[in-house]
Scaffold this active site. Structure first.
Site, mmCIF file in Angstrom:
data_model
loop_
_atom_site.group_PDB
_atom_site.id
_atom_site.type_symbol
_atom_site.label_atom_id
_atom_site.label_comp_id
_atom_site.label_asym_id
_atom_site.label_seq_id
_atom_site.Cartn_x
_atom_site.Cartn_y
_atom_site.Cartn_z
ATOM 1 N N ASP A 79 79.642 -18.360 33.893
ATOM 2 C CA ASP A 79 79.209 -18.234 35.276
ATOM 3 C C ASP A 79 79.770 -19.435 36.040
ATOM 4 O OD1 ASP A 79 78.135 -17.335 37.591
ATOM 5 O OD2 ASP A 79 76.112 -17.048 36.842
HETATM 6 C C1 BGC Z 1 76.514 -15.979 40.139
HETATM 7 C C2 BGC Z 1 77.301 -14.857 39.523
HETATM 8 C C3 BGC Z 1 78.504 -14.554 40.366
HETATM 9 C C4 BGC Z 1 79.340 -15.801 40.473
HETATM 10 C C5 BGC Z 1 80.621 -15.621 41.250
HETATM 11 C C6 BGC Z 1 77.389 -17.166 40.463
HETATM 12 O O1 BGC Z 1 76.709 -18.101 41.233
HETATM 13 O O2 BGC Z 1 75.468 -16.346 39.276
HETATM 14 O O3 BGC Z 1 76.480 -13.728 39.379
HETATM 15 O O4 BGC Z 1 79.226 -13.499 39.831
HETATM 16 O O5 BGC Z 1 78.569 -16.792 41.127
HETATM 17 O O6 BGC Z 1 80.395 -15.436 42.582
#
Ligand code: BGC
Length: 766
Positions: A297
């Site tokens: 993530d």
């Molecule tokens: C989130 C993810 C997301 C990623 C990219 C993160 O902060 O937890 O779910 O896909 O950002 O935007």
């Protein structure tokens, strides 16, 4: 002496030209004849270690089409990395022209010309916004959910995207957690079938078709169990919950062929998920045989240091790769640390090769090597973005997502003529909130509001009053929402409008950015002055239809006790107002069912229907009146509206359940059937739900669990027999033997209209 110019004979030109063509053709032909694993191997044989590590590196968009964004200090460096083949993927670059620009650098400037995979949070629609995923799940309509994902993929892929960070398949039992809006709710079975539908919708039958995008099951794992519903918080759950509740939707996504996984920000039982070897290497890539890749993530590799799990960045890289993370999203750790970690023997070449192989395989499957610009056609983008087909899909999904929570004395549907309707509330004319949280490519304030929807019906007089403002200003995606707690200026006008109206429609709830990532709440009431507004309006006109817009279950005790009608309309996206109005006027008969229990009090959190009985489920008989049972002294245990609950403008009658036999052996099945009849006056849909209770087992089992359901549409007076099959596999769970199996014993089977149904029958597994 000046050397004479050498003019080669024409024939030589022709010869060279044709041999060039032949050699191109030959290479392409040869490539086409090779399988993807062979093509990946050939390519990997040419790659340097640095280039391999580059494939494991993902950057956020820093590109302005005309050049690196000047605001970003890193942009120049990132651009150089892109040109040197040190970037495998970018996220948040969107638009056919913009994606082409970055892809051109990767393909034309880097030594091996490996195309980028372009990721994006296509969570509920791209530019045409569909209902938030929790709302879509309330439809229990798997075909519609699949088609909504497919339309999102079509619009996003036309804008250059080829990978979505969806579906989020985290089970969510705590409505305080802001990201409940992003998943399918509290139930692992519903979560699993919805996950599979979304994966199929995004990926289609052929990943290389220009309409499909690779999907990503996230957040692996247990992110939804953040303590006290506070986002990013610690998760501490046992094996039983992990295997029986959290993992099944991930497994369903893997079985449906999802090509990527994203790990999670949370720690799970002391190990941050991003570095969790058991989850990622043993279970996902091992037991489940997942052969796609895992992306971290955002920045979650570097957060290993903040968790107090890694000593420093270098150690974080070691733990991340050993833990099974293949791609580093925005931590800049793999690119800087992996080479030295390899030299020091802290990670292995085969781990790096495995990660790169996985990433390249998905790129080949997407057809990116055959045509890196396949998603970059501006004409196609123009044709597809916001096309009538996509708008119609968003409207269809929005109507199917609405849940009718209360409708006493058939207040709804509203009469279409001769009525004065007071339309009141801060969300009644709001064109922004219905877009919900993840609408990155959606234009602000582009939704159809309820006011706009209602004005399309011209038989009634609509008087609109905001009553109170909900927020002081439109917040940015990352900003805290500033709720109005000082200005009640419009209250009087709202009461005046209501006083003389035949019916009042009040549109209240949460601002569009009040749910979502980083948007946890400690209260689950109507924010700001909305409850006060509701009660003030009620004091002058009790004939109120409450339309709710929200991203999570709310506490609605007062409304439930006083108002005749309540419609749960979530954040429904671009077509919100049209969908809501069709339901209010009865042109669409609602059939949604809640994918999460609605609490009576925030103190009940976490609340879910498939709880455990405990040793003290009630105080009965001689113990009646005693406090020594599992309960609250000041509130019921039960939800206000249970999981699976939702009404219709028609009524359905269930017959008793019959079983084809009452004992089940291995290799056989039982058929359980009921007859459903529409005994009302209009056509309608019902979600017939089947639950099973396992009376005793080697580990305790929930009081009941959803095992199957069927969405049935019936004309008035029409009946249909619904048959569910139960096999020993239906009864499997993660047992004390640490494996999925069923155990002999007694079971109760329930079939009915929601998770509270009492219609049941027992059977045995031998
Ligand atoms: C989130 C993810 C997301 C990623 C990219 C993160 O902060 O937890 O779910 O896909 O950002 O935007």
């Amino acid at each position: 002496m000046v050397a004479p110019y050498f003019f080669p004979p024409k024939g030589l030109y022709l010869f060279l030209f044709f041999s060039f063509l032949l050699s191109c053709d030959g290479t392409d032909q040869k490539q086409a004849e090779l399988s993807i694993p062979q093509r990946v191997n050939e390519l990997m044989a040419k790659m340097t270690l640095k280039e391999k590590i580059g494939q494991m590196n993902q950057y956020n968009g820093f590109w302005n089409v005309t050049g690196p964004s000047p605001k970003d200090g890193n942009a120049k460096e990132k651009y150089d990395h892109l040109a040197k083949g040190l970037v495998g993927s970018m996220l948040n670059v969107r638009g056919a022209r913009e994606v082409r620009a970055v892809q051109e650098v990767a393909v034309n400037q880097s030594r091996l010309g490996i195309p980028l995979i372009i990721g994006f949070d296509l969570i509920h629609g791209y530019q045409t916004i569909s209902p938030i995923p929790l709302a879509e799940s309330a439809s229990w309509d798997l075909e519609a959910i699949q088609s909504s994902a497919a339309l999102g993929a079509k619009e996003a892929s036309a804008a250059g995207i080829n990978w979505t960070f969806a579906p989020m398949v985290d089970i969510t039992r705590d409505a305080r957690w802001g990201r409940v809006m992003e998943g399918a709710g509290e139930d692992p079975y519903l979560g699993g079938v919805v996950a599979a539908a979304r994966v199929k919708g995004f990926q289609g039958n052929d990943l290389s078709s220009p309409n499909s995008v690779a999907a990503c099951a996230k957040h692996f794992a247990a992110y939804g169990f953040a303590e006290s519903g506070r986002d990013y918080n610690t998760v501490d759950i046992g094996e039983n919950t992990l295997h029986n509740v959290v993992l099944p939707p991930f497994k369903a996504a893997a079985d449906a062929g999802v090509r990527t996984f994203m790990n999670a920000f949370n720690e799970l039982n002391g190990i941050p998920a991003t570095a969790d070897k058991i989850l990622q290497r043993d279970i996902l890539k091992g037991e489940w045989g997942f052969d796609g890749f895992i992306v971290s993530d955002w920045g979650s590799l570097k957060e290993l240091v903040d968790h107090g799990y890694a000593r420093d960045k270098n150690h974080a890289g070691e733990l991340g790769l050993n833990g099974g993370s293949d791609m580093d999203m925005e931590s800049y750790i793999y690119l800087t640390e992996l080479q030295s970690l390899l030299k020091d023997g802290l990670v292995t070449m085969s781990q790096i090769d495995d990660a790169v192989r996985r990433i390249l395989t998905v790129k080949y499957e997407l057809g990116l090597f055959d045509d890196p610009f396949r998603y970059c056609d501006t004409i196609r983008e123009k044709e597809i973005t916001g096309s009538p087909e996509i708008r119609a899909g968003a409207l269809d999904m929005a109507k199917k997502s609405i849940v009718l929570l209360k409708n006493d004395d058939a207040v709804l549907p509203l009469k279409k003529e001769g009525q004065t309707v007071a339309l009141i509330g801060p969300l009644a004319a709001d064109k922004n909130s219905p877009l919900g949280n993840w609408r990155i490519a959606g234009e602000n304030s582009s939704a159809i509001s309820v006011l706009e929807g209602m004005l399309k019906y011209d038989g009634n007089t609509i008087i609109h009053e905001q009553g109170v403002k909900l927020v002081n200003a439109i917040p940015a995606f990352h900003q805290e929402v500033d709720i109005n707690t000082t200005d009640k200026g419009g209250m009087k006008a709202a009461k005046n409008a209501a006083k003389n109206a035949d019916v009042v429609v009040m549109v209240l709830g949460e601002y569009g950015f009040q749910s979502g990532e980083g948007r946890s709440r400690s209260k689950l009431d109507l924010p700001g002055f909305q409850q006060e507004l509701l009660e003030e309006v009620y004091s002058v006109n009790k004939n109120i239809v409450l339309v709710l817009m929200n991203g999570r279950p709310l506490v609605l005790n007062w409304a439930d006790e006083h108002l005749p009608a309540i419609v749960e309309a979530w954040h429904l996206g671009t077509e919100s107002g049209n969908a809501i109005t069709e339901v209010l006027y009865g042109d669409y008969n609602p059939s949604g069912k809640l994918p999460m229990s609605f609490p009576r009090s925030v103190g009940q959190m976490p609340l879910y229907y498939n709880y455990k009985n405990t040793g003290r489920p009630g105080a009965k008989g001689a113990d009646a009146g005693s406090v020594f049972w599992s309960h609250y002294g000041d509130e019921k245990n039960t939800p206000l509206y249970p999981f699976g609950y939702g009404l219709s403008y028609t009524e359905f009658e269930y017959s008793d359940i019959t079983l084809s036999k009452s004992e089940l052996d291995n290799g056989t099945k039982i058929e359980a059937s009921v007859t459903l009849t529409n005994i009302g006056k209009v056509k309608g849909k019902e979600v017939v739900q089947m639950y099973i209770k396992d009376h005793y087992a080697s580990v305790t089992r929930p009081v009941r669990e959803l095992k199957d359901f069927e969405l049935v549409e019936l004309e008035p007076g029409e009946s249909k027999q619904i048959i569910f099959e139960i096999t020993p596999e239906t009864l499997q769970f993660y047992s004390a033997n640490k494996k999925w199996e069923s155990e002999p014993g007694t079971f109760s089977l329930f079939i009915g209209t929601n998770s509270n149904t009492i219609r049941s029958i027992d059977f045995k597994l031998k």
